[in-house]
Design an enzyme around this catalytic site. Sequence first.
Site, PDB file in Angstrom:
ATOM      1  N   THR A   1      56.652  89.862-100.190  1.00 12.00           N
ATOM      2  CA  THR A   1      57.556  89.243 -99.216  1.00 12.00           C
ATOM      3  C   THR A   1      58.164  88.008 -99.859  1.00 12.00           C
ATOM      4  O   THR A   1      57.431  87.142-100.356  1.00 12.00           O
ATOM      5  CB  THR A   1      56.808  88.850 -97.929  1.00 12.00           C
ATOM      6  OG1 THR A   1      56.242  90.015 -97.339  1.00 12.00           O
ATOM      7  CG2 THR A   1      57.765  88.199 -96.943  1.00 12.00           C
TER       8      THR A   1
ATOM      9  N   LYS B   1      61.496  92.249 -92.907  1.00 12.61           N
ATOM     10  CA  LYS B   1      60.126  91.734 -92.937  1.00 12.61           C
ATOM     11  C   LYS B   1      60.056  90.316 -92.369  1.00 12.61           C
ATOM     12  O   LYS B   1      59.139  89.976 -91.608  1.00 12.61           O
ATOM     13  CB  LYS B   1      59.586  91.754 -94.364  1.00 12.61           C
ATOM     14  CG  LYS B   1      58.209  91.110 -94.556  1.00 12.61           C
ATOM     15  CD  LYS B   1      57.134  91.822 -93.750  1.00 12.61           C
ATOM     16  CE  LYS B   1      55.785  91.114 -93.871  1.00 12.61           C
ATOM     17  NZ  LYS B   1      55.184  91.267 -95.201  1.00 12.61           N
TER      18      LYS B   1
ATOM     19  N   LEU C   1      53.101  90.709-104.756  1.00 16.44           N
ATOM     20  CA  LEU C   1      52.955  89.349-105.268  1.00 16.44           C
ATOM     21  C   LEU C   1      53.083  88.328-104.144  1.00 16.44           C
ATOM     22  O   LEU C   1      53.653  88.624-103.091  1.00 16.44           O
ATOM     23  CB  LEU C   1      54.026  89.099-106.339  1.00 16.44           C
ATOM     24  CG  LEU C   1      53.972  90.067-107.527  1.00 16.44           C
ATOM     25  CD1 LEU C   1      55.287  90.105-108.272  1.00 16.44           C
ATOM     26  CD2 LEU C   1      52.832  89.680-108.451  1.00 16.44           C
ATOM     27  N   PRO C   2      52.581  87.096-104.360  1.00 16.16           N
ATOM     28  CA  PRO C   2      52.546  86.113-103.273  1.00 16.16           C
ATOM     29  C   PRO C   2      53.904  85.630-102.771  1.00 16.16           C
ATOM     30  O   PRO C   2      54.144  85.589-101.570  1.00 16.16           O
ATOM     31  CB  PRO C   2      51.746  84.950-103.877  1.00 16.16           C
ATOM     32  CG  PRO C   2      50.914  85.571-104.941  1.00 16.16           C
ATOM     33  CD  PRO C   2      51.772  86.654-105.514  1.00 16.16           C
TER      34      PRO C   2
END
Length: 269
Positions: free
Chosen positions: A87, A162, A54-55
């Site tokens: 992220t 990340k 997902l965004p």
Amino acid sequence: MGGPMARNLLKAGNEVVAFDVSEANLSAFTAAGGRSLASPLEVAAAAKTVVTMLPSNPHIREVYLGSSGILADGGASAGSLLIDCSTCEPSVSKEVAAAASERGAVAVDAPVSGGTIGAEQATLTFMVGGSDSGFEAAKLILELMGKKVVHCGDAGMGQAAKLCNNLVLGISMAAVCEGHALAGRLGLDQKKLADILNTSSARCWSSDTYNPCPGVMEGVPSARGYTGGFGCDLMLKDLGLAHSAAFSSQPRLALPMGGLALQLYSQMS
């Protein structure tokens, strides 16, 4: 990213169901042999292992915690394994993991590195946050979509890794762009510069795998009009998340190089 990852799960012989807000994405997925459903809740009801891509923060909260979300009544239950490859801020992953635990499910954060090429070729690196048992269970699935799966610690630590990775990536990509821009002004052949960069102290992923200069490499976004790659807005989002995390850390951490990169990507957005 999610589309090629799902297709790799299909190629491995799994039965895969999916939901996406994009009808085009769902059509491509069903054409590859998958089955589409009407909501994240329906996906969680039909599958004991759920993978999401997902965004950003609000989308993750909605998909997991919303009224038609994965953790709504009738969705994920005891024994469900939830793998979020998005992220986001580490705090969001911790929130989802706690909500999953209340239902007897296990949630891990597993953001990726490797770009769309890595997703297509199943060569992604996954940075995983969660319990030891959750990591071992997730690893069996993630290895079907990537070549390296690293346990970074408890919930949220995959996201921490990340953000650190993409902070470095954002800075290094800008540096490679500047080097090639200078080469152009000085009349240096761009392929010759790339060969030098890739065999010298400036070597990095932005140069040897994802070079941003047109005409230097095949099969990368710069070779196809900068389409089909990791968009500038996504890098801007990740740099923003990194800066937010640095600001909220104790003591607060300044990111001077990251700040310059954030300004650059803001201008390009």
